[in-house]
Scaffold this motif. Structure first.
Motif, mmCIF file in Angstrom:
data_model
loop_
_atom_site.group_PDB
_atom_site.id
_atom_site.type_symbol
_atom_site.label_atom_id
_atom_site.label_comp_id
_atom_site.label_asym_id
_atom_site.label_seq_id
_atom_site.Cartn_x
_atom_site.Cartn_y
_atom_site.Cartn_z
ATOM 1 N N LEU A 1 11.929 50.984 -3.712
ATOM 2 C CA LEU A 1 12.928 51.087 -4.300
ATOM 3 C C LEU A 1 12.909 50.265 -5.834
ATOM 4 C CD1 LEU A 1 15.954 52.288 -4.383
ATOM 5 C CD2 LEU A 1 16.572 50.295 -3.358
ATOM 6 N N ALA A 2 12.251 49.156 -5.587
ATOM 7 C CA ALA A 2 11.925 48.073 -6.862
ATOM 8 C C ALA A 2 11.157 48.840 -7.725
ATOM 9 C CB ALA A 2 11.299 46.959 -6.388
ATOM 10 N N CYS A 3 10.054 49.805 -7.208
ATOM 11 C CA CYS A 3 9.269 50.524 -8.275
ATOM 12 C C CYS A 3 10.116 51.563 -8.839
ATOM 13 C CB CYS A 3 8.199 51.426 -7.323
ATOM 14 S SG CYS A 3 6.732 50.465 -7.617
ATOM 15 N N VAL A 4 11.031 52.100 -8.189
ATOM 16 C CA VAL A 4 11.947 53.096 -8.899
ATOM 17 C C VAL A 4 12.623 52.573 -9.960
ATOM 18 C CG1 VAL A 4 13.474 54.857 -8.528
ATOM 19 C CG2 VAL A 4 11.711 54.729 -6.903
ATOM 20 N N PHE A 5 13.429 51.367 -9.586
ATOM 21 C CA PHE A 5 14.126 50.696 -10.377
ATOM 22 C C PHE A 5 13.407 50.398 -11.980
ATOM 23 C CE2 PHE A 5 17.383 49.441 -7.095
ATOM 24 C CZ PHE A 5 17.998 50.446 -7.316
ATOM 25 N N VAL A 6 11.928 50.020 -11.613
ATOM 26 C CA VAL A 6 11.290 49.771 -12.663
ATOM 27 C C VAL A 6 11.162 51.114 -13.776
ATOM 28 C CG1 VAL A 6 8.961 49.179 -13.622
ATOM 29 C CG2 VAL A 6 9.828 47.879 -11.879
ATOM 30 N N SER B 1 0.659 41.943 -0.883
ATOM 31 C CA SER B 1 1.485 41.081 -0.958
ATOM 32 C C SER B 1 1.697 40.483 -2.538
ATOM 33 C CB SER B 1 1.314 39.832 0.047
ATOM 34 O OG SER B 1 -0.042 39.263 -0.634
ATOM 35 N N SER B 2 0.401 40.569 -3.207
ATOM 36 C CA SER B 2 0.673 39.979 -4.225
ATOM 37 C C SER B 2 1.447 41.040 -5.427
ATOM 38 C CB SER B 2 -0.645 39.684 -4.916
ATOM 39 O OG SER B 2 -1.450 41.063 -5.005
ATOM 40 N N MET B 3 1.191 42.317 -5.006
ATOM 41 C CA MET B 3 1.949 43.536 -5.697
ATOM 42 C C MET B 3 3.278 43.015 -5.539
ATOM 43 S SD MET B 3 1.540 46.499 -7.274
ATOM 44 C CE MET B 3 2.457 47.758 -7.773
ATOM 45 N N THR B 4 3.772 42.960 -4.092
ATOM 46 C CA THR B 4 5.120 42.929 -3.895
ATOM 47 C C THR B 4 5.767 41.670 -4.644
ATOM 48 O OG1 THR B 4 4.474 43.811 -1.519
ATOM 49 C CG2 THR B 4 6.798 42.596 -2.046
ATOM 50 N N THR B 5 4.951 40.451 -4.631
ATOM 51 C CA THR B 5 5.485 39.451 -5.037
ATOM 52 C C THR B 5 5.948 39.650 -6.981
ATOM 53 O OG1 THR B 5 4.214 38.155 -3.507
ATOM 54 C CG2 THR B 5 5.215 36.615 -5.511
ATOM 55 N N THR B 6 4.735 40.209 -7.468
ATOM 56 C CA THR B 6 4.898 40.297 -8.727
ATOM 57 C C THR B 6 6.011 41.471 -9.171
ATOM 58 O OG1 THR B 6 2.484 40.585 -8.681
ATOM 59 C CG2 THR B 6 3.500 41.152 -10.905
ATOM 60 N N LEU B 7 6.000 42.436 -8.267
ATOM 61 C CA LEU B 7 7.301 43.474 -8.268
ATOM 62 C C LEU B 7 8.662 42.841 -8.290
ATOM 63 C CD1 LEU B 7 7.416 46.763 -8.752
ATOM 64 C CD2 LEU B 7 7.478 46.653 -6.279
ATOM 65 N N ARG B 8 8.810 41.899 -7.320
ATOM 66 C CA ARG B 8 10.087 41.303 -7.160
ATOM 67 C C ARG B 8 10.319 40.367 -8.279
ATOM 68 N NH1 ARG B 8 12.063 42.435 -1.375
ATOM 69 N NH2 ARG B 8 11.075 44.453 -1.199
ATOM 70 N N ALA B 9 9.471 40.065 -8.846
ATOM 71 C CA ALA B 9 9.724 39.028 -10.258
ATOM 72 C C ALA B 9 10.378 39.722 -11.267
ATOM 73 C CB ALA B 9 8.437 38.312 -10.534
ATOM 74 N N PRO C 1 13.130 41.425 -13.254
ATOM 75 C CA PRO C 1 14.384 41.422 -13.527
ATOM 76 C C PRO C 1 15.228 42.648 -12.720
ATOM 77 C CG PRO C 1 13.780 40.417 -15.294
ATOM 78 C CD PRO C 1 12.659 41.367 -14.843
ATOM 79 N N SER C 2 14.562 43.750 -13.009
ATOM 80 C CA SER C 2 15.052 45.135 -12.496
ATOM 81 C C SER C 2 14.952 45.259 -10.888
ATOM 82 C CB SER C 2 14.544 46.197 -13.066
ATOM 83 O OG SER C 2 13.099 46.352 -12.535
ATOM 84 N N SER C 3 14.282 44.199 -10.170
ATOM 85 C CA SER C 3 14.160 44.201 -8.824
ATOM 86 C C SER C 3 14.859 43.015 -8.127
ATOM 87 C CB SER C 3 12.786 43.823 -8.449
ATOM 88 O OG SER C 3 11.837 44.752 -9.296
ATOM 89 N N TRP C 4 15.621 42.563 -9.183
ATOM 90 C CA TRP C 4 16.436 41.178 -8.464
ATOM 91 C C TRP C 4 17.449 41.637 -7.803
ATOM 92 C CZ3 TRP C 4 16.796 37.296 -13.307
ATOM 93 C CH2 TRP C 4 15.273 36.879 -13.517
ATOM 94 N N GLY C 5 18.279 42.843 -7.727
ATOM 95 C CA GLY C 5 19.352 43.409 -7.212
ATOM 96 C C GLY C 5 18.693 43.739 -5.745
ATOM 97 N N VAL C 6 17.527 44.076 -5.519
ATOM 98 C CA VAL C 6 16.811 44.334 -4.192
ATOM 99 C C VAL C 6 16.424 42.975 -3.421
ATOM 100 C CG1 VAL C 6 14.681 45.326 -3.006
ATOM 101 C CG2 VAL C 6 15.766 46.544 -5.126
ATOM 102 N N VAL C 7 15.971 42.006 -4.232
ATOM 103 C CA VAL C 7 15.723 40.800 -3.874
ATOM 104 C C VAL C 7 17.113 40.061 -3.067
ATOM 105 C CG1 VAL C 7 15.016 38.424 -4.399
ATOM 106 C CG2 VAL C 7 13.924 40.210 -5.418
ATOM 107 N N ALA C 8 18.277 40.304 -3.983
ATOM 108 C CA ALA C 8 19.525 39.885 -3.608
ATOM 109 C C ALA C 8 19.931 40.516 -2.225
ATOM 110 C CB ALA C 8 20.576 40.068 -4.506
ATOM 111 N N VAL C 9 19.554 41.779 -2.172
ATOM 112 C CA VAL C 9 20.282 42.559 -0.865
ATOM 113 C C VAL C 9 19.388 42.183 0.349
ATOM 114 C CG1 VAL C 9 20.404 44.978 0.174
ATOM 115 C CG2 VAL C 9 21.148 44.359 -2.030
ATOM 116 N N ASP C 10 18.057 41.963 0.044
ATOM 117 C CA ASP C 10 17.047 41.632 1.051
ATOM 118 C C ASP C 10 17.374 40.260 1.481
ATOM 119 O OD1 ASP C 10 15.826 43.669 1.228
ATOM 120 O OD2 ASP C 10 13.998 43.079 0.131
ATOM 121 N N ALA C 11 17.637 39.168 0.828
ATOM 122 C CA ALA C 11 18.053 37.873 0.726
ATOM 123 C C ALA C 11 19.228 37.899 1.870
ATOM 124 C CB ALA C 11 18.286 37.069 -0.345
#
Lengths: 608, 269
Positions: free
Chosen positions: A57-62, A202-210, A212-222
Motif C-alpha cells: 500500500l505504501a508503494c502504491v501511495f508512492v 527490512s531496510s526497504m520497508t524502513t526506507t519506504l515508510r520514511a 511522507p506519502s507512507s506516513w498515513g500507513v505508518v499511523a494506522v499501523d501504529a
C-alpha cells in the motif's frame, strides 16, 4: 476568494470539455478510477500477510504521489495560474489558500480521494480505532499530494525553459510512455518473484515508510499496535509538511515573473560558410542543427525517443531477460519518427521566410539531413553496442536490416507528416518559456508508429528468407536492401513534401496563423464529436491489439503462466486463444476506424 | 473630399506615368467563414512612391498585404510586382520584394547575425558581399550589441528591426511592411525612417501599413484608407486629406463610434 476561484475553475473546465480533450479526460478518469479501485482492492485482498499489504500500500501511495508530481508536467499548466491574479490587491497567503481550494476541484483530486480511501479500509481491517485514525490521515495525504504537485510545478517551471529542464521533461514523458505501454512487464516480474509471500527486506520497508506519502500507513499501523505517540505523530508530521509546502507555495506565488533561463547564441563571428558548406540546403541543415541544439522543445523531441528506446529494451532486465537489448537502435529510429512528426508546426509562422524566399526544396531536404544527423549516429551506436552486449549473434543481420530503412524512411515520413498532417500549436515566439506547450500530435504519432515500420519490410523479408533457406550471406543482403529502401523512401516522401509545401505553403502558413486554440474553439459542432470518438478509438484499439490480444496469445502458445491484467489468461487455453484473437481483431478494427475518423476530420477541417 | 481623389489610385488599367506599377492589386478578395476580410480590392502603388495604407483595427490591412506578397492565398484577384505575378511567377516577384509581416515567428533560435547570414545564403548572395551587408545592417539597426541574444529573446522593437533587416538584405525594389513602427522606440524609429527615405530616394518603392496617422502624414506621399475590407479613399496625400489633417479625414471616412467619445460614466468628474 476561494468561492470565486472555484466557480472560475469550474467554468474553465466546462468550456474546455470539448472534443479530444473531453475524451482524454474521460479516459483518464476511467483509468484513474480503475487504479483507485485496485488500490482499495489491495487492502481487502486475503492472500498476502498484513505487513506485506502495508508495504504494498505504501508503494502504491508512492506511485500516486509520483503521478501528482509528474501529471501536471505532462498535462501542461494549471487551469488557474497565480500570475492571472498578480495584479489583484490580495495578500499572497490568501491567494494561495484560495488557489489551493480551487485545486481540490477537479477529476484528478476526486479520483485520488477515492484511491486514498484505501487507507481507511486498510485501517478497518485492524480495528475501529485505526480506521478512525485513517480518516484524517487520508485527508492530510490528499492535501499533501495536491500541494506537493503545485510546489513542484512551480519549481519545475524555473528550469523548464532551460535545456536541462527540457531534457528532464523528455525523460519523464518517455518514462510515462514506457510504463503505460510496457509496465505490465514489471507486474509479471513481481508475480514471478516471491515478494508477495515474504514481503520486502527490512531496510526497504524502513526506507519506504520514511517517505511522507507512507506516513498515513505508518499511523494506522501504529494505532493498530497501540503505539499512540507514533499514531498521532505521523499525521501531525504530515500536517506540518503541508503547512511548510503552503508557505513555500505562497512565497512562489509572489514572484511569478521570474527571469527565465536564457539560452545564448554563438560568439561574435559569422557562422561558418563557403566551400563545402555553401548552398541553400546546407544553410538549412546548419540552421536546423542550431535549432535542435537551442530550442527546449526540440531537446524534448530528441530526448523522448532515446529514453523510450532505452526504457523499453532495459525494462525486461528486471526479470533478467536480454531479449529486447538488440532492438534499442531500431526502437530509437522508429520512435524518433513519432516524436519529430510535426516539425513545421514547431517553427510555426517562421514559414513565411521560406515562402518569401522561395526555398521550399532546400528547407525540406535540410530538415531531413538534420534529422539524420541528430538521430542517425546514435541509432547506429545503440544498435552496435546493445547487440554486442546482448550476446545474441543471430540478431546482427536483423538489426542491420532494420536500422537504415527505419532511419531513411523516418527522414521521409517526418517531413511528409509535418507538411501533410500539420497540427498547429503555439507559435514559436510565443512559447519561449515552456517546452510543455505544444501541439497535440497523439493521433499522428500513433499512426506513424505503425506506418514507420513499413519501410523495413522488404529488408526484413530478405533476412527472413535467408534464415528459412539457411543462407547466411542472404541474411546480410538485408543491409544493402535496407539502405536502398531507406534512401528511396526518404527521397520520395521528401519530394512529395516539397511539392506540397510549394503548392500549399500559404495555406499551411494560414493554418498556423489561425489554427491556434482560439480558432479551434470557434469550430464548434461536428469535429468535436469526431475528436472524442477518435480519441476513444486511439486509446482502446492498441490496448485490445497488444496487451489484451497479441501478448496473452503469445503467452498461451508458449506456455507462460502470467495472469496480470490479461483477460485471456484467466480462461481455459482454448477459450483464451479465442478471446485473444477476437481482441486482436477488435483492436485492429478500432485502429482502422480511428485512422478513418482522424483522416476524415482532417480533410473536413482542411476543406472548411 | 472630391470624387476624383477616391479613384485616382484605383482602377486605371494603364501603368502609372508609362511605368510599370511597383505593386498592382486587382480584385483581391478573401473570406474567412462568413466574414469578408478583404472585399475585391484594387490598388496601384506607383514606382518610387512611399505608400501608406491606413485603417482601423480589423480593417483587413494585414490580410490584404499578406495576399499581395504571397503569404495568403486569395479567394479571387491577382497581385503583380513590377509586372511579375506573385502567384504565377513567384520566383521573379519574390526576388524583387522585401517583406516584413506583423506578428509572425522567425527562425527563433538563431542570433541576429546567424539569421541574416542564413537568409542571405538562401537568397544566393555571394559570401563576400553577404558578410559586409550583414555587418552594415546590424550596425544600422543597432543590433550588434545583442550579439549572443537569440531572436526568441528579442524585444518587440528588436524583432521589427531584424525583420526589416531580412527584408532589406537582398536589395529588393519593393518593400512591403506591415506595421513597421509598432513598438519601436523613437530613436530606432528615426533610424528606420532615414533608411526608408533613403530607399525611396534611391528609386525604391515602399508600402507600409499603420494606424498612426501623423507618422503616415510625415513619411508617405501616397495613401490609401481601408475600412471594413474596402479601400474607401486612395491617392496622393494632399488630395486625400484635402484641407483637413489625415486623422480628421480618416475619422470622417471610417466613422468613429458614438460610445467611444462619451467616456466612462464613473470616471467623469
Amino acid at each position: 476568494m476561494a468561492g470565486v476561484l472555484i466557480r472560475m475553475k469550474l467554468a474553465v473546465i466546462k468550456n474546455s470539455m470539448t472534443g479530444g480533450r473531453a475524451a482524454w479526460m474521460l479516459v483518464g478518469a476511467v483509468f484513474g478510477l480503475l487504479f483507485a479501485a485496485a488500490t482499495i482492492g489491495l487492502t481487502l485482498a486475503d492472500g498476502p500477510h498484513r505487513s506485506v499489504v502495508g508495504d504494498l500500500l505504501a508503494c502504491v501511495f508512492v506511485m500516486w504521489t509520483l503521478g501528482w508530481l509528474i501529471g501536471p508536467l505532462w498535462g501542461g499548466s494549471a487551469v488557474l495560474r497565480a500570475d492571472h491574479f498578480a495584479l489583484l490587491p490580495v495578500p499572497r497567503r490568501k491567494l494561495a489558500v484560495g488557489l489551493l481550494a480551487a485545486a481540490f476541484v477537479g477529476i484528478t483530486t476526486a479520483v485520488t480521494a477515492i484511491g486514498f480511501l484505501a487507507l481507511v479500509t486498510y485501517g478497518a481491517r485492524q480495528g475501529v480505532v485505526p480506521a478512525l485514525v485513517a480518516v484524517p490521515a487520508a485527508a492530510l495525504q490528499l492535501v499533501f499530494v495536491v500541494l506537493l504537485s503545485r510546489v513542484a510545478y512551480g519549481l519545475f517551471g524555473m528550469v523548464a525553459a532551460s535545456r536541462a529542464g527540457a531534457a528532464i521533461t523528455g525523460v519523464l514523458f518517455a518514462a510515462m510512455l514506457v510504463l503505460t505501454q510496457s509496465g505490465w512487464m514489471i507486474v509479471v516480474a513481481i508475480m514471478y518473484s516471491d515478494i508477495l509471500t515474504t514481503g520486502f527486506s527490512s531496510s526497504m520497508t524502513t526506507t519506504l515508510r520514511a517517505i511522507p506519502s507512507s506516513w498515513g500507513v505508518v499511523a494506522v499501523d501504529a494505532a493498530g499496535r497501540g503505539d499512540w505517540p507514533l499514531a498521532i505523530g505521523a499525521p501531525a508530521g504530515l500536517a506540518v509538511l503541508c503547512g511548510l509546502l503552503l508557505l513555500i507555495w505562497s512565497a512562489e506565488l509572489g514572484n511569478p515573473r521570474r527571469a527565465r533561463v536564457t539560452i545564448r547564441g554563438s560568439e561574435n563571428h559569422l557562422p561558418a560558410h563557403g566551400g563545402p558548406l555553401s548552398g541553400p540546403t546546407t544553410a538549412i541543415v546548419r540552421k536546423e542543427l542550431r535549432t535542435w541544439w537551442r530550442d527546449p522543445l526540440r531537446t524534448t523531441t530528441a530526448v523522448v525517443p532515446i529514453v523510450w528506446a532505452l526504457g523499453t529494451v532495459l525494462l525486461p532486465l528486471t526479470f533478467d531477460a536480454r531479449v529486447l537489448l538488440p532492438w534499442a537502435g531500431p526502437a530509437l529510429a522508429l520512435f524518433a519518427i513519432t516524436s519529430a512528426c510535426n516539425l513545421y508546426s514547431q517553427d510555426g509562422t517562421a514559414l513565411w521566410q521560406t515562402l518569401t524566399i522561395g526555398t521550399e526544396r532546400a528547407d525540406v531536404r535540410g530538415r531531413q539531413w538534420a534529422y539524420l544527423i541528430v538521430f542517425g549516429p546514435l541509432a547506429i551506436a545503440l544498435s552496435v553496442g546493445f547487440t554486442w552486449w546482448s550476446g545474441y549473434t543471430w540478431a546482427w543481420p536483423w538489426v542491420a536490416a532494420l536500422v537504415p530503412a527505419l532511419l531513411g524512411g523516418g527522414a521521409g515520413l517526418i517531413v511528409y507528416s509535418s507538411v501533410f498532417g500539420l497540427v498547429p500549436g503555439p507559435d514559436a515566439h510565443k512559447r519561449p518559456s515552456n517546452p510543455l506547450e505544444r501541439a497535440d500530435t497523439t493521433g499522428q504519432s500513433t499512426v506513424l508508429f505503425w506506418v514507420g515500420l513499413l519501410p523495413a519490410v522488404p529488408a526484413v523479408a530478405v533476412v527472413l528468407l535467408g534464415e528459412r533457406l539457411d543462407l547466411p550471406w542472404l541474411t546480410w543482403v538485408g543491409l544493402p536492401v535496407s539502405v536502398v529502401t531507406g534512401v528511396l523512401v526518404g527521397r520520395l516522401l521528401g519530394s512529395l513534401a516539397i511539392g506540397r509545401l510549394t503548392s500549399h505553403g500559404p495555406d499551411l502558413l494560414h493554418t498556423m496563423r489561425s489554427g491556434r486554440p482560439t480558432a479551434a474553439a470557434r469550430k464548434a459542432g461536428a469535429p468535436k464529436k469526431g475528436g472524442l470518438v477518435a480519441g476513444l478509438y486511439w486509446t482502446f484499439g492498441p490496448i485490445l491489439l497488444l496487451p489484451q490480444g497479441l501478448i496473452p496469445l503469445v503467452f498461451i502458445l508458449t506456455g507462460v503462466d502470467a495472469k496480470s491484467w490479461f483477460l485471456a489468461m484467466y480462461l481455459p487455453p482454448a477459450y483464451g486463444v479465442t478471446v485473444a484473437v477476437t481482441s486482436m481483431l477488435g483492436g485492429l478494427y478500432l485502429l482502422a476506424r480511428a485512422l478513418r475518423t482522424t483522416v476524415n476530420d482532417r480533410a473536413e477541417a482542411a476543406s472548411a | 473630399m472630391n470624387e476624383a481623389t477616391i479613384q485616382s489610385a484605383g482602377l486605371d488599367d494603364g501603368d502609372v506615368e508609362g511605368r510599370t506599377a511597383a505593386l498592382r492589386l486587382t480584385g483581391l478578395h478573401k473570406q474567412f467563414g462568413t466574414k469578408t476580410a478583404v472585399d475585391h480590392v484594387d490598388l496601384v502603388v506607383p514606382q518610387g512612391s512611399f505608400f501608406g495604407l491606413v485603417g482601423p483595427n480589423g480593417a483587413g490591412k494585414t490580410t490584404l498585404l499578406s495576399m499581395a506578397v504571397g503569404l495568403l492565398r486569395p479567394d479571387a484577384g491577382d497581385s503583380r510586382v513590377f509586372g511579375a505575378g506573385v502567384w504565377t511567377d513567384p520566383a521573379e516577384a519574390k526576388a524583387l520584394t522585401g517583406v516584413l509581416p506583423d506578428g509572425l515567428s522567425m527562425p527563433e533560435r538563431l542570433t541576429g547575425r546567424e539569421l541574416l547570414t542564413f537568409i542571405g545564403e538562401l537568397r544566393g548572395i555571394n559570401a563576400g558581399v553577404l558578410a559586409g551587408r550583414v555587418q552594415e545592417l546590424l550596425d544600422v539597426m543597432e543590433l550588434g550589441s545583442a550579439e549572443r541574444t537569440l531572436v526568441v529573446d528579442y524585444s518587440t522593437g528588436m524583432r521589427k528591426k531584424i525583420g526589416l533587416a531580412t527584408a532589406l538584405l537582398h536589395g529588393p525594389r519593393l518593400l512591403v511592411l506591415d506595421e513597421p513602427f509598432e513598438a519601436v522606440d523613437p530613436v530606432s524609429a528615426a533610424a528606420l525612417k532615414a533608411i526608408l527615405n533613403g530607399f525611396v530616394a534611391g528609386g525604391g518603392s515602399v508600402v507600409l501599413s499603420s494606424h498612426v496617422m501623423p507618422l503616415v502624414e510625415q513619411l508617405c506621399d501616397t495613401v490609401a484608407i481601408m475600412a471594413r475590407g474596402q479601400v474607401v479613399a486612395a491617392g496622393p496625400l494632399g488630395q486625400v486629406r484635402g484641407d483637413a489633417t489625415l486623422e480628421q479625414t480618416f475619422v470622417r471616412l471610417v466613422g468613429g463610434d458614438e460610445h467611444a467619445r462619451k467616456g466612462l460614466s464613473w470616471l467623469a468628474s
